[in-house]
Motif scaffolding. Structure first.
Motif, PDB file in Angstrom:
ATOM      1  N   GLY A  81       0.825  -1.211   0.000  1.00 47.48           N
ATOM      2  CA  GLY A  81       0.000   0.000   0.000  1.00 47.48           C
ATOM      3  C   GLY A  81       0.852   1.251   0.000  1.00 47.48           C
ATOM      4  O   GLY A  81       0.706   2.137  -0.842  1.00 47.48           O
ATOM      5  N   ALA A  82       1.783   1.303   0.958  1.00 46.04           N
ATOM      6  CA  ALA A  82       2.658   2.471   1.061  1.00 46.04           C
ATOM      7  C   ALA A  82       3.527   2.592  -0.180  1.00 46.04           C
ATOM      8  O   ALA A  82       3.746   3.685  -0.691  1.00 46.04           O
ATOM      9  N   THR A  89       2.890   9.211  -5.886  1.00 45.80           N
ATOM     10  CA  THR A  89       3.272  10.564  -5.460  1.00 45.80           C
ATOM     11  C   THR A  89       4.543  11.010  -6.175  1.00 45.80           C
ATOM     12  O   THR A  89       4.639  12.125  -6.679  1.00 45.80           O
ATOM     13  N   LEU A  93       5.262  14.486  -8.651  1.00 41.91           N
ATOM     14  CA  LEU A  93       5.935  15.670  -8.113  1.00 41.91           C
ATOM     15  C   LEU A  93       6.538  16.583  -9.175  1.00 41.91           C
ATOM     16  O   LEU A  93       6.269  17.798  -9.158  1.00 41.91           O
ATOM     17  N   LEU A  96       3.900  18.562 -10.937  1.00 45.07           N
ATOM     18  CA  LEU A  96       3.347  19.561 -10.019  1.00 45.07           C
ATOM     19  C   LEU A  96       4.260  20.790  -9.971  1.00 45.07           C
ATOM     20  O   LEU A  96       3.801  21.931 -10.066  1.00 45.07           O
ATOM     21  N   LEU A 100       3.163  24.595 -11.272  1.00 41.64           N
ATOM     22  CA  LEU A 100       3.204  25.722 -10.347  1.00 41.64           C
ATOM     23  C   LEU A 100       4.272  26.739 -10.763  1.00 41.64           C
ATOM     24  O   LEU A 100       4.067  27.943 -10.640  1.00 41.64           O
ATOM     25  N   MET A 103       2.987  28.863 -13.472  1.00 42.79           N
ATOM     26  CA  MET A 103       2.009  29.840 -12.991  1.00 42.79           C
ATOM     27  C   MET A 103       2.682  31.011 -12.296  1.00 42.79           C
ATOM     28  O   MET A 103       2.090  32.076 -12.165  1.00 42.79           O
ATOM     29  N   GLU A 104       3.900  30.804 -11.815  1.00 44.35           N
ATOM     30  CA  GLU A 104       4.571  31.809 -10.996  1.00 44.35           C
ATOM     31  C   GLU A 104       5.922  32.172 -11.602  1.00 44.35           C
ATOM     32  O   GLU A 104       6.956  31.700 -11.147  1.00 44.35           O
ATOM     33  N   GLY A 111      11.585  29.071  -6.202  1.00 36.71           N
ATOM     34  CA  GLY A 111      11.466  28.541  -4.847  1.00 36.71           C
ATOM     35  C   GLY A 111      10.605  27.283  -4.806  1.00 36.71           C
ATOM     36  O   GLY A 111      10.912  26.329  -4.098  1.00 36.71           O
ATOM     37  N   ILE A 112       9.532  27.285  -5.593  1.00 38.23           N
ATOM     38  CA  ILE A 112       8.645  26.124  -5.660  1.00 38.23           C
ATOM     39  C   ILE A 112       9.405  24.923  -6.234  1.00 38.23           C
ATOM     40  O   ILE A 112       9.341  23.808  -5.688  1.00 38.23           O
ATOM     41  N   ALA A 115      11.765  23.629  -3.594  1.00 40.59           N
ATOM     42  CA  ALA A 115      11.090  22.902  -2.511  1.00 40.59           C
ATOM     43  C   ALA A 115      10.672  21.502  -2.968  1.00 40.59           C
ATOM     44  O   ALA A 115      10.933  20.509  -2.274  1.00 40.59           O
ATOM     45  N   ILE A 116      10.059  21.420  -4.139  1.00 42.40           N
ATOM     46  CA  ILE A 116       9.566  20.122  -4.600  1.00 42.40           C
ATOM     47  C   ILE A 116      10.733  19.195  -4.954  1.00 42.40           C
ATOM     48  O   ILE A 116      10.674  17.986  -4.701  1.00 42.40           O
ATOM     49  N   VAL A 119      11.909  17.623  -1.824  1.00 43.94           N
ATOM     50  CA  VAL A 119      10.996  16.606  -1.286  1.00 43.94           C
ATOM     51  C   VAL A 119      11.122  15.300  -2.074  1.00 43.94           C
ATOM     52  O   VAL A 119      11.041  14.203  -1.511  1.00 43.94           O
TER      53      VAL A 119
ATOM     54  N   ARG B  19       2.330  31.497  -3.440  1.00 43.40           N
ATOM     55  CA  ARG B  19       2.262  30.315  -4.295  1.00 43.40           C
ATOM     56  C   ARG B  19       3.212  29.225  -3.778  1.00 43.40           C
ATOM     57  O   ARG B  19       2.883  28.045  -3.820  1.00 43.40           O
ATOM     58  N   LEU B  20       4.377  29.669  -3.282  1.00 43.48           N
ATOM     59  CA  LEU B  20       5.316  28.704  -2.695  1.00 43.48           C
ATOM     60  C   LEU B  20       4.690  28.057  -1.459  1.00 43.48           C
ATOM     61  O   LEU B  20       4.777  26.835  -1.266  1.00 43.48           O
ATOM     62  N   ALA B  23       2.247  25.578  -2.507  1.00 43.87           N
ATOM     63  CA  ALA B  23       2.931  24.363  -2.974  1.00 43.87           C
ATOM     64  C   ALA B  23       3.278  23.455  -1.798  1.00 43.87           C
ATOM     65  O   ALA B  23       3.057  22.244  -1.842  1.00 43.87           O
ATOM     66  N   LEU B  27       1.927  19.689  -0.827  1.00 48.40           N
ATOM     67  CA  LEU B  27       2.784  18.545  -0.499  1.00 48.40           C
ATOM     68  C   LEU B  27       2.336  17.892   0.802  1.00 48.40           C
ATOM     69  O   LEU B  27       2.245  16.669   0.909  1.00 48.40           O
ATOM     70  N   ILE B  30      -0.919  16.021   0.401  1.00 44.84           N
ATOM     71  CA  ILE B  30      -0.694  14.701  -0.200  1.00 44.84           C
ATOM     72  C   ILE B  30      -0.136  13.738   0.841  1.00 44.84           C
ATOM     73  O   ILE B  30      -0.628  12.624   1.014  1.00 44.84           O
ATOM     74  N   LEU B  38      -4.017   5.281   4.226  1.00 41.85           N
ATOM     75  CA  LEU B  38      -3.402   3.961   4.366  1.00 41.85           C
ATOM     76  C   LEU B  38      -3.581   3.407   5.776  1.00 41.85           C
ATOM     77  O   LEU B  38      -3.949   2.245   5.969  1.00 41.85           O
TER      78      LEU B  38
END
Lengths: 136, 140
Positions: A81-82, A89, A93, A96, A100, A103-104, A111-112, A115-116, A119, B19-20, B23, B27, B30, B38
């Motif tokens: 499942g995990a 996910t 990413l 995503l 974003l 859009m920015e 920065g977005i 960050a992503i 992650v 916007r950041l 974002a 995250l 999610i 789960l």
């Protein structure tokens, strides 16, 4: 990939813990650093960031295919499942970040992306852990 | 309050740093949603309090992201409420999870002040509230 059909070894070769995953993590971190520099310098997301995200996505999709091939060969993740949650996910990413960032078109877009892309390696490592933990 | 009547346009919460912030909220939405989903689907009986809390956290992250993204008067209200509840939640659960381990036998997003997520759950509502305060009227 190395030992063909299901080796059925207990701690068997994880399909998500090979060079491909390492490459994806390195790309992601590289894009994150580049995006951070851009954000600090008041730069909007540039071509390199978008190309980087695209390359990252290709690497992640290749990783997904590898995992699916292993599943087709009879291998099973420790926590199914995990594992699938993290897998879905993970491939979502970079798109995503792309959307974003489009859009920015300011430093915050960079920065977005940063960050992503920070992650993404974390999710990739968690993905590997959910494969390794043997059922029980 | 009632800044709609003032001459200044409210600065949109969904631009620039906002916007950041959105974002990061996405995250966490999610992360918390999949975790809660789960946990509740596979082993709800083990730690119902922790898992329901994960679900609540997930809901708050989603609503906060939507509130910030909508950026209207209502959106700001919603985001303000969410960030406040979130801050209270992460502080409350942080204290409780350390004081009474048995209440939260399994980790939640907010356990130990969000240490499992690099303390971002603790910082996020503060940033959210700060951002709402910064955008309460047009500073430019």
């Amino acid at each position: 990939m190395n030992d063909t059909v299901s080796t059925t070894s207990a701690a068997g070769a994880s399909p998500v813990d090979g060079p491909l995953a390492t490459v994806a993590i390195v790309i992601s971190l590289a894009v994150a650093v580049w995006a951070l520099v851009a954000a600090v310098r008041h730069r909007p997301p540039d071509r390199i960031q978008f190309v980087g995200l695209a390359v990252l996505e290709v690497a992640l999709l290749a990783l997904t295919v590898t995992a699916l091939v292993a599943l087709g060969g009879g291998d099973r993740p420790g926590e199914p499942g995990a594992f699938f949650g993290y897998l879905v996910t993970l491939v979502c990413l970079p798109p995503l970040a792309w959307v974003l960032a489009r859009m920015e078109p300011t430093r915050w877009g960079s920065g977005i992306v940063c960050a992503i892309c920070l992650v993404t390696p974390v999710v990739a490592v968690r993905l590997q852990q959910t494969w390794d933990i043997l059922g029980g | 309050m009632a800044d709609t009547t003032s001459g200044h346009e409210q600065r949109a919460t969904n631009r620039g740093p906002g916007r950041l912030l959105i974002a990061v909220y996405i995250l966490f939405a999610i992360a918390a949603t999949s975790r809660a989903g789960l946990q509740i689907a596979t082993r709800f009986d083990e730690a119902p309090v922790a898992y329901l809390l994960s679900a609540l956290a997930a809901l708050i992250y989603i609503v906060a992201a939507v509130g910030l993204a909508r950026a209207g008067h209502t959106g700001r209200r919603v985001a303000l409420a969410c960030c406040t509840v979130e801050l209270a939640g992460v502080l409350g659960v942080g204290v409780l999870s350390i004081a009474d381990r048995e209440l939260f036998p399994d980790e939640t997003v907010w356990s130990d002040f969000g240490s499992g997520y690099g303390y971002v759950p603790l910082v996020l509502p503060v940033l959210g509230l700060f951002w709402l305060w910064r955008t309460r009227r047009d500073p430019a």
